[in-house]
Enzyme design. Sequence first.
Site, PDB file in Angstrom:
ATOM      1  N   SER A  59       0.844  -1.180   0.000  1.00 22.04           N
ATOM      2  CA  SER A  59       0.000   0.000   0.000  1.00 22.04           C
ATOM      3  C   SER A  59       0.886   1.238   0.000  1.00 22.04           C
ATOM      4  O   SER A  59       1.949   1.257   0.653  1.00 22.04           O
ATOM      5  CB  SER A  59      -0.883   0.030   1.247  1.00 22.04           C
ATOM      6  OG  SER A  59      -1.715  -1.109   1.313  1.00 22.04           O
ATOM      7  N   ALA A 112      -6.425   3.039   1.773  1.00 26.76           N
ATOM      8  CA  ALA A 112      -7.811   3.417   2.027  1.00 26.76           C
ATOM      9  C   ALA A 112      -7.954   3.995   3.430  1.00 26.76           C
ATOM     10  O   ALA A 112      -8.673   4.991   3.642  1.00 26.76           O
ATOM     11  CB  ALA A 112      -8.715   2.194   1.868  1.00 26.76           C
ATOM     12  N   HIS A 150     -11.276  -3.438  -3.028  1.00 28.05           N
ATOM     13  CA  HIS A 150     -11.475  -4.568  -3.939  1.00 28.05           C
ATOM     14  C   HIS A 150     -12.856  -4.497  -4.588  1.00 28.05           C
ATOM     15  O   HIS A 150     -13.438  -3.432  -4.736  1.00 28.05           O
ATOM     16  CB  HIS A 150     -11.203  -5.888  -3.232  1.00 28.05           C
ATOM     17  CG  HIS A 150      -9.785  -6.014  -2.747  1.00 28.05           C
ATOM     18  ND1 HIS A 150      -8.705  -5.823  -3.587  1.00 28.05           N
ATOM     19  CD2 HIS A 150      -9.278  -6.281  -1.523  1.00 28.05           C
ATOM     20  CE1 HIS A 150      -7.584  -5.985  -2.895  1.00 28.05           C
ATOM     21  NE2 HIS A 150      -7.904  -6.257  -1.644  1.00 28.05           N
TER      22      HIS A 150
END
Length: 278
Positions: A59, A112, A150
């Site tokens: 990430s 996120a 996702h």
Amino acid sequence: MSQRLTLGHSPDSDDAFMFYALAEGLVDTQGLEFDHVLRDIQTLNEWAREGRLDCTAISVHAYPYVAERYAILGHGASMGDGYGPMVVAREPITTRELAQATIAVPGELTSAFLALGLYFAGPFRYEVMHFDRILEAVSAGRVDAGLIIHEGQLTHGEGGLVTVVDLGAWWRAETGLPLPLGVNCVRKEMPADMRQRVSQALRESIRYGLEHRSEALAHAMRYAREMTVEIADRFVGMYVNAWTLDMGERGRESIRLFLDRGAQRGLAPKAGRIEFVD
């Protein structure tokens, strides 16, 4: 003699699409051989902090924690270009109400999660759970809302859930840039010429997949978690595209800005000078 390297990525349809040509030996790897190590992104983030793998997906949020060990490859990024991870709930709620809610999140090192922290003006309540349990937890009322990554970004409406905020759309409105979510990294201690060969091998794998879409998508369906081909194709198209083939300067700018804002808000360490490998 060929050089063997470990390559970590997630067992998800977009990563499977991206690495299809490498996994099947369909492109020139310039004397490199890759041992594919499939783990969820939270595990890969944690492993990168230990420097376990030669090359790995992580990430963007995790990068400041591994910046001394890894450089970011210019190819292989996942960018939300006006869309991205989103907060969903059983019914519409305001930002003020959301700030008082308990939100299920897929991991504290995910991009996120950092994007959600930047969205709020202050602290918020959350509960960490595996990403594929979040939709069910929201539907069952065990949490007030969920941060979805996702394919849940495409399928949550089927379960009667509504979008509260799309963080990719919010970031685009704030900055005019795509939301940087995932990148591929390579160990800095690797010789410069080898890092360059890794980068080029990855670029050619992405290019091959985009140019042979049906074959790459068929491979990716092995990892599609019961998605239909249509949904998988849409999801792959969101995160394996021109940004993935080459993030360019705008992609780099977005990564710098995202991490700078995270550091300014005390949500992530300072990344310092970010090293990119073309």
